[in-house]
Design a protein around this motif. Structure first.
Motif, PDB file in Angstrom:
ATOM      1  N   ALA A 178     -12.274   7.815  82.708  1.00  0.00           N
ATOM      2  CA  ALA A 178     -12.738   9.037  83.383  1.00  0.00           C
ATOM      3  C   ALA A 178     -13.545   9.918  82.431  1.00  0.00           C
ATOM      4  O   ALA A 178     -14.552  10.509  82.834  1.00  0.00           O
ATOM      5  CB  ALA A 178     -11.549   9.809  83.939  1.00  0.00           C
ATOM      6  N   PHE A 179     -13.120   9.979  81.168  1.00  0.00           N
ATOM      7  CA  PHE A 179     -13.848  10.780  80.182  1.00  0.00           C
ATOM      8  C   PHE A 179     -15.280  10.280  80.035  1.00  0.00           C
ATOM      9  O   PHE A 179     -16.224  11.058  80.023  1.00  0.00           O
ATOM     10  CB  PHE A 179     -13.135  10.734  78.819  1.00  0.00           C
ATOM     11  N   TYR A 180     -15.425   8.967  79.908  1.00  0.00           N
ATOM     12  CA  TYR A 180     -16.743   8.385  79.683  1.00  0.00           C
ATOM     13  C   TYR A 180     -17.607   8.395  80.945  1.00  0.00           C
ATOM     14  O   TYR A 180     -18.788   8.725  80.884  1.00  0.00           O
ATOM     15  CB  TYR A 180     -16.608   6.953  79.163  1.00  0.00           C
ATOM     16  N   MET A 181     -17.019   8.010  82.053  1.00  0.00           N
ATOM     17  CA  MET A 181     -17.805   7.849  83.273  1.00  0.00           C
ATOM     18  C   MET A 181     -18.379   9.175  83.786  1.00  0.00           C
ATOM     19  O   MET A 181     -19.394   9.181  84.470  1.00  0.00           O
ATOM     20  CB  MET A 181     -16.963   7.180  84.366  1.00  0.00           C
ATOM     21  N   SER A 182     -17.744  10.281  83.441  1.00  0.00           N
ATOM     22  CA  SER A 182     -18.250  11.577  83.897  1.00  0.00           C
ATOM     23  C   SER A 182     -19.242  12.187  82.907  1.00  0.00           C
ATOM     24  O   SER A 182     -19.786  13.255  83.161  1.00  0.00           O
ATOM     25  CB  SER A 182     -17.074  12.545  84.104  1.00  0.00           C
ATOM     26  N   ASN A 183     -19.483  11.504  81.807  1.00  0.00           N
ATOM     27  CA  ASN A 183     -20.316  12.052  80.749  1.00  0.00           C
ATOM     28  C   ASN A 183     -21.745  11.503  80.848  1.00  0.00           C
ATOM     29  O   ASN A 183     -21.951  10.289  80.755  1.00  0.00           O
ATOM     30  CB  ASN A 183     -19.707  11.704  79.395  1.00  0.00           C
ATOM     31  N   PRO A 184     -22.744  12.368  81.009  1.00  0.00           N
ATOM     32  CA  PRO A 184     -24.126  11.873  81.118  1.00  0.00           C
ATOM     33  C   PRO A 184     -24.606  11.168  79.845  1.00  0.00           C
ATOM     34  O   PRO A 184     -25.460  10.280  79.919  1.00  0.00           O
ATOM     35  CB  PRO A 184     -24.947  13.132  81.394  1.00  0.00           C
ATOM     36  N   TRP A 185     -24.056  11.526  78.690  1.00  0.00           N
ATOM     37  CA  TRP A 185     -24.458  10.865  77.446  1.00  0.00           C
ATOM     38  C   TRP A 185     -23.951   9.432  77.387  1.00  0.00           C
ATOM     39  O   TRP A 185     -24.588   8.576  76.776  1.00  0.00           O
ATOM     40  CB  TRP A 185     -24.016  11.669  76.228  1.00  0.00           C
ATOM     41  N   PHE A 186     -22.834   9.157  78.030  1.00  0.00           N
ATOM     42  CA  PHE A 186     -22.352   7.777  78.133  1.00  0.00           C
ATOM     43  C   PHE A 186     -23.375   6.948  78.907  1.00  0.00           C
ATOM     44  O   PHE A 186     -23.735   5.845  78.488  1.00  0.00           O
ATOM     45  CB  PHE A 186     -20.984   7.726  78.827  1.00  0.00           C
ATOM     46  N   HIS A 187     -23.847   7.500  80.008  1.00  0.00           N
ATOM     47  CA  HIS A 187     -24.824   6.775  80.832  1.00  0.00           C
ATOM     48  C   HIS A 187     -26.161   6.620  80.103  1.00  0.00           C
ATOM     49  O   HIS A 187     -26.805   5.571  80.206  1.00  0.00           O
ATOM     50  CB  HIS A 187     -24.988   7.470  82.185  1.00  0.00           C
ATOM     51  N   ALA A 188     -26.550   7.642  79.344  1.00  0.00           N
ATOM     52  CA  ALA A 188     -27.774   7.539  78.541  1.00  0.00           C
ATOM     53  C   ALA A 188     -27.610   6.457  77.484  1.00  0.00           C
ATOM     54  O   ALA A 188     -28.531   5.656  77.257  1.00  0.00           O
ATOM     55  CB  ALA A 188     -28.090   8.888  77.886  1.00  0.00           C
ATOM     56  N   LYS A 189     -26.443   6.423  76.849  1.00  0.00           N
ATOM     57  CA  LYS A 189     -26.174   5.421  75.809  1.00  0.00           C
ATOM     58  C   LYS A 189     -26.199   4.005  76.396  1.00  0.00           C
ATOM     59  O   LYS A 189     -26.802   3.098  75.826  1.00  0.00           O
ATOM     60  CB  LYS A 189     -24.821   5.717  75.170  1.00  0.00           C
ATOM     61  N   MET A 190     -25.576   3.824  77.541  1.00  0.00           N
ATOM     62  CA  MET A 190     -25.553   2.499  78.169  1.00  0.00           C
ATOM     63  C   MET A 190     -26.955   2.084  78.619  1.00  0.00           C
ATOM     64  O   MET A 190     -27.345   0.927  78.460  1.00  0.00           O
ATOM     65  CB  MET A 190     -24.602   2.480  79.371  1.00  0.00           C
ATOM     66  N   SER A 191     -27.711   3.031  79.145  1.00  0.00           N
ATOM     67  CA  SER A 191     -29.092   2.738  79.557  1.00  0.00           C
ATOM     68  C   SER A 191     -29.936   2.331  78.360  1.00  0.00           C
ATOM     69  O   SER A 191     -30.728   1.379  78.431  1.00  0.00           O
ATOM     70  CB  SER A 191     -29.722   3.944  80.247  1.00  0.00           C
ATOM     71  N   LEU A 192     -29.758   3.039  77.257  1.00  0.00           N
ATOM     72  CA  LEU A 192     -30.506   2.702  76.047  1.00  0.00           C
ATOM     73  C   LEU A 192     -30.082   1.335  75.509  1.00  0.00           C
ATOM     74  O   LEU A 192     -30.927   0.547  75.065  1.00  0.00           O
ATOM     75  CB  LEU A 192     -30.297   3.785  74.985  1.00  0.00           C
ATOM     76  N   PHE A 193     -28.796   1.025  75.570  1.00  0.00           N
ATOM     77  CA  PHE A 193     -28.305  -0.282  75.133  1.00  0.00           C
ATOM     78  C   PHE A 193     -28.962  -1.396  75.959  1.00  0.00           C
ATOM     79  O   PHE A 193     -29.407  -2.407  75.412  1.00  0.00           O
ATOM     80  CB  PHE A 193     -26.773  -0.341  75.253  1.00  0.00           C
ATOM     81  N   VAL A 194     -29.057  -1.181  77.264  1.00  0.00           N
ATOM     82  CA  VAL A 194     -29.713  -2.167  78.140  1.00  0.00           C
ATOM     83  C   VAL A 194     -31.197  -2.278  77.797  1.00  0.00           C
ATOM     84  O   VAL A 194     -31.747  -3.386  77.728  1.00  0.00           O
ATOM     85  CB  VAL A 194     -29.509  -1.793  79.629  1.00  0.00           C
ATOM     86  N   LEU A 195     -31.854  -1.156  77.554  1.00  0.00           N
ATOM     87  CA  LEU A 195     -33.271  -1.174  77.186  1.00  0.00           C
ATOM     88  C   LEU A 195     -33.488  -1.951  75.883  1.00  0.00           C
ATOM     89  O   LEU A 195     -34.423  -2.765  75.783  1.00  0.00           O
ATOM     90  CB  LEU A 195     -33.804   0.258  77.060  1.00  0.00           C
ATOM     91  N   ILE A 196     -32.623  -1.735  74.912  1.00  0.00           N
ATOM     92  CA  ILE A 196     -32.714  -2.473  73.649  1.00  0.00           C
ATOM     93  C   ILE A 196     -32.499  -3.959  73.895  1.00  0.00           C
ATOM     94  O   ILE A 196     -33.212  -4.804  73.331  1.00  0.00           O
ATOM     95  CB  ILE A 196     -31.721  -1.910  72.612  1.00  0.00           C
ATOM     96  N   ALA A 197     -31.543  -4.292  74.748  1.00  0.00           N
ATOM     97  CA  ALA A 197     -31.298  -5.700  75.084  1.00  0.00           C
ATOM     98  C   ALA A 197     -32.540  -6.324  75.735  1.00  0.00           C
ATOM     99  O   ALA A 197     -32.918  -7.456  75.419  1.00  0.00           O
ATOM    100  CB  ALA A 197     -30.090  -5.825  76.003  1.00  0.00           C
ATOM    101  N   LEU A 198     -33.190  -5.577  76.610  1.00  0.00           N
ATOM    102  CA  LEU A 198     -34.414  -6.081  77.250  1.00  0.00           C
ATOM    103  C   LEU A 198     -35.530  -6.284  76.229  1.00  0.00           C
ATOM    104  O   LEU A 198     -36.299  -7.246  76.327  1.00  0.00           O
ATOM    105  CB  LEU A 198     -34.867  -5.130  78.361  1.00  0.00           C
ATOM    106  N   CYS A 199     -35.606  -5.394  75.234  1.00  0.00           N
ATOM    107  CA  CYS A 199     -36.610  -5.544  74.171  1.00  0.00           C
ATOM    108  C   CYS A 199     -36.318  -6.767  73.295  1.00  0.00           C
ATOM    109  O   CYS A 199     -37.221  -7.271  72.626  1.00  0.00           O
ATOM    110  CB  CYS A 199     -36.648  -4.296  73.288  1.00  0.00           C
ATOM    111  N   SER A 200     -35.086  -7.226  73.310  1.00  0.00           N
ATOM    112  CA  SER A 200     -34.697  -8.381  72.499  1.00  0.00           C
ATOM    113  C   SER A 200     -35.061  -9.714  73.149  1.00  0.00           C
ATOM    114  O   SER A 200     -35.057 -10.745  72.477  1.00  0.00           O
ATOM    115  CB  SER A 200     -33.191  -8.350  72.231  1.00  0.00           C
ATOM    116  N   ILE A 201     -35.364  -9.681  74.416  1.00  0.00           N
ATOM    117  CA  ILE A 201     -35.656 -10.934  75.125  1.00  0.00           C
ATOM    118  C   ILE A 201     -36.939 -11.602  74.624  1.00  0.00           C
ATOM    119  O   ILE A 201     -36.918 -12.797  74.304  1.00  0.00           O
ATOM    120  CB  ILE A 201     -35.678 -10.713  76.651  1.00  0.00           C
ATOM    121  N   PRO A 202     -38.084 -10.889  74.542  1.00  0.00           N
ATOM    122  CA  PRO A 202     -39.301 -11.582  74.087  1.00  0.00           C
ATOM    123  C   PRO A 202     -39.175 -12.241  72.704  1.00  0.00           C
ATOM    124  O   PRO A 202     -39.567 -13.401  72.549  1.00  0.00           O
ATOM    125  CB  PRO A 202     -40.368 -10.482  74.103  1.00  0.00           C
TER     126      PRO A 202
END
Length: 150
Positions: free
Chosen positions: A71-95
């Protein structure tokens, strides 16, 4: 409490490995890349993938089993920003990963194979983008851990 501390410890260790391996890839991806360097890149990229998976798994453990609770993490917008950035970095790792796999296949067929400089620089560009984006993950983590935005 011990489990929470161990999850955090393994999470940080995996992050450190990921950073070291990403740095090693960036160092190797130069116009003077050798056939031996291509083989090391393939190993480093596997380590990168494994460390990213460990970061993700330990992060999920911290989220679901940790002291702060989901609940602490899921309600925190910085958690969502961090997860989004992690996914973006993962996408940059594909090429670069796809390029390294191609290079591995070519090096098995042609001993001494070295990719052309434009291919090396293209892979390096993606690694550098991921590296520069990675800089913001600790910031987002600190903001999240301190409950900013809640």
């Amino acid at each position: 409490m011990l489990a929470d501390a161990l999850y955090a410890w393994f999470h940080y260790l995996a992050i450190f490995v990921l950073v070291v391996v990403l740095t090693a890839e960036a160092v190797l991806l130069r116009p003077d890349l050798t056939a031996g360097g291509v083989k090391r890149l393939i190993i480093y990229d596997r380590l990168y993938g494994i460390s990213a998976i460990v970061v993700l798994v330990t992060g999920v453990l911290r989220l679901t089993q940790g002291i702060k609770g989901a609940a602490f993490y899921m309600s925190n917008p910085w958690f969502h920003a961090k997860m989004s950035l992690f996914v973006l970095i993962a996408l940059c790792s594909i090429p670069p990963t796809l390029a390294f796999l191609r290079w591995a296949k070519q090096s098995r067929q042609q001993p001494g194979f070295v990719p052309a400089p434009p291919e090396i620089m293209r892979a390096r560009r993606w690694v550098m983008i991921a590296s520069h984006l990675f800089i913001f993950l600790p910031l987002f983590a600190v903001l999240m851990a301190r409950g900013m935005g809640i």
